[in-house]
Design a protein around this motif. Structure first.
Motif, PDB file in Angstrom:
ATOM      1  N   TYR A 114      48.331  40.998  39.932  1.00  0.00           N
ATOM      2  CA  TYR A 114      47.302  41.919  40.421  1.00  0.00           C
ATOM      3  C   TYR A 114      46.337  41.165  41.336  1.00  0.00           C
ATOM      4  CZ  TYR A 114      48.861  44.610  36.330  1.00  0.00           C
ATOM      5  OH  TYR A 114      49.614  45.269  35.395  1.00  0.00           O
ATOM      6  N   PHE A 116      42.514  42.090  43.274  1.00  0.00           N
ATOM      7  CA  PHE A 116      41.401  43.012  43.518  1.00  0.00           C
ATOM      8  C   PHE A 116      40.762  42.652  44.864  1.00  0.00           C
ATOM      9  CE2 PHE A 116      42.200  43.054  39.071  1.00  0.00           C
ATOM     10  CZ  PHE A 116      41.769  44.272  38.574  1.00  0.00           C
ATOM     11  N   ILE A 213      43.288  47.914  44.672  1.00  0.00           N
ATOM     12  CA  ILE A 213      44.010  46.946  43.830  1.00  0.00           C
ATOM     13  C   ILE A 213      45.465  46.947  44.242  1.00  0.00           C
ATOM     14  CG2 ILE A 213      44.635  46.268  41.495  1.00  0.00           C
ATOM     15  CD1 ILE A 213      42.259  47.881  40.481  1.00  0.00           C
TER      16      ILE A 213
END
Length: 219
Positions: A114, A116, A213
């Motif tokens: 992931y 951000f 994201i």
């Protein structure tokens, strides 16, 4: 003729200064007994404790307490925040804790990577940015597998859009939204979705600017 001698028959005086010196010598040479009490020929005296000694003992005790509290909070923090930045391979046999490899500075959690992004873009611009990094916008597979996302604050674009033909909601890969993946709060005039927190998504105009994201499966 015999001479008569006069003798001074007054009682002799005792030299008190010599007696006092002997008393002091007896007290000085006495050895300490139990509980630090000096036992001599005269009344018992206790050893005096220096105030500086007490201060030092208290300072050491406070330092030990502070260290123990710090270690305790570090342990709690480590257990609470499971996601870590990682770029190392782990043996595939330990599939439950497998994580990586992921690109540098990406968050790796349960075989997913992931990232951000703080820059604000429209939904289409956010999707293009993720595609340029061989990833897609955020998708919720399961609450158990992505449990750390419940801690996310603010709003971020995710890969969920509404199909104009029938009004249903689908992910970028074409799969339909399942009721057990997250709760979708629909707002009029919104055909794209932003992720809030605690597995809640909110509909929003795709032309609005939001952070986003990106996500991809770790190899």
């Amino acid at each position: 003729m015999s001479k008569c001698h006069n003798y001074d028959l007054k009682p002799a005086k005792w030299d008190t200064s010599q007696e006092q010196q002997k008393q002091r010598l007896a007290l000085t040479t006495s050895q300490p007994g139990e509980n630090g009490i000096i036992r001599g020929r005269y009344p018992i005296e206790k050893l005096k404790i220096s105030p500086m000694f007490v201060v030092r003992v208290l300072a050491i005790a406070l330092a030990i307490r502070f260290t123990l509290n710090t270690l305790m909070w570090l342990a709690i923090f480590k257990e609470t925040f499971q996601p870590v930045l990682c770029n190392k391979e782990v043996p595939v046999s330990s599939r439950e804790g497998y994580c990586g490899p992921c690109p540098n500075n990406w968050i790796c959690h349960r075989n997913n990577c992931y990232q951000f992004f703080n820059e604000e873009k429209t939904w289409n611009q956010s999707q293009a940015s993720c595609l340029s990094q061989n990833s897609s916008l955020l998708k919720i597979y399961s609450k158990e597998e992505q449990d750390f996302l419940k801690l996310v604050k603010s709003y971020h674009w995710m890969g969920l859009v509404q199909i104009p033909a029938n009004g249903s909601w689908q992910w970028e890969d074409g799969s339909s939204l399942s009721y057990n993946q997250l709760t979708l709060v629909e707002i009029p005039k919104g055909s794209c979705a932003v992720y809030g927190s605690s597995f809640k998504a909110y509909t929003e105009d795709c032309a609005n600017l939001n952070t986003y994201i990106c996500m991809k499966r770790a190899v």
